[in-house]
Design an enzyme around this catalytic site. Sequence first.
Site, PDB file in Angstrom:
ATOM      1  N   ASP A  11      40.257  41.001  44.778  1.00  0.00           N
ATOM      2  CA  ASP A  11      39.919  39.753  44.121  1.00  0.00           C
ATOM      3  C   ASP A  11      40.581  38.640  44.940  1.00  0.00           C
ATOM      4  OD1 ASP A  11      39.056  37.960  42.052  1.00  0.00           O
ATOM      5  OD2 ASP A  11      41.104  37.979  41.280  1.00  0.00           O
ATOM      6  N   ASP A  13      41.504  34.743  43.842  1.00  0.00           N
ATOM      7  CA  ASP A  13      42.503  33.926  43.146  1.00  0.00           C
ATOM      8  C   ASP A  13      43.445  34.802  42.328  1.00  0.00           C
ATOM      9  OD1 ASP A  13      41.230  30.963  43.385  1.00  0.00           O
ATOM     10  OD2 ASP A  13      39.652  32.449  43.097  1.00  0.00           O
ATOM     11  N   ASP A 170      43.700  40.999  39.563  1.00  0.00           N
ATOM     12  CA  ASP A 170      44.732  40.572  38.607  1.00  0.00           C
ATOM     13  C   ASP A 170      44.163  40.238  37.241  1.00  0.00           C
ATOM     14  OD1 ASP A 170      45.053  37.054  38.668  1.00  0.00           O
ATOM     15  OD2 ASP A 170      43.483  38.169  39.692  1.00  0.00           O
TER      16      ASP A 170
END
Length: 221
Positions: A11, A13, A170
């Site tokens: 991922d 960000d 995250d």
Amino acid sequence: MFHNIDAVLFDLDGTLIDSAPDLGAAADKMRTDRGLASLPLSHYRPMAGAGARGMLSVAFGLTPEDASFSALREEFFVNYERRLVEQTYVFEGVTDLIARICLGGLKWGVVTNKSARFTVPITQLMPLFNTAQTIISGDTTPHAKPHPAPLLEAARQLGLPPSRCVYVGDDERDIVAGRAAGMPTVAAAYGYLGTTSNTSDWKADFTIEQPAALLNLLKMP
């Protein structure tokens, strides 16, 4: 430890880069432009992974169902475009992690829900992404995460079966998408985490507290 892995997908960000300062500033400008008090970054950071939806919920308590959401979202996008990498930085340890992945002969890439409108310039402006072999944005395929389509497209571009790609993220939707795509998954507990910090509920194969810890899970020369 993972075995028979040929690529690592991340991922963006909250996993590779900390974009919360620029995302938060873009939303906070909307508040101050309206004469509202500025909010500290600590208010915005946990929801940075949710993009405009997260930032507007913090700044104005808005949801996508609100009548004014679409117009304010575009205002937010314009603000954000003007400062994409002013304060955005690579998380500590990520540059070394990517270098080790490349030295180990593994491919790597990005799968994000961020639209190409932002992903393309960000990954062109930040040297970290020079060696990425696939970058999938939120609008690359008809579906965004938690749908597995973006991850399956990344595996296709890399010429690999999904089972030979690890996905690191995250947010719970990252793990849901990875599992649906048939990929081993790693939860990045150092990231934004959305509305929950209990990553054990996500059922990822492993959880890491810092980027460098991923190296302990990858079998490389």
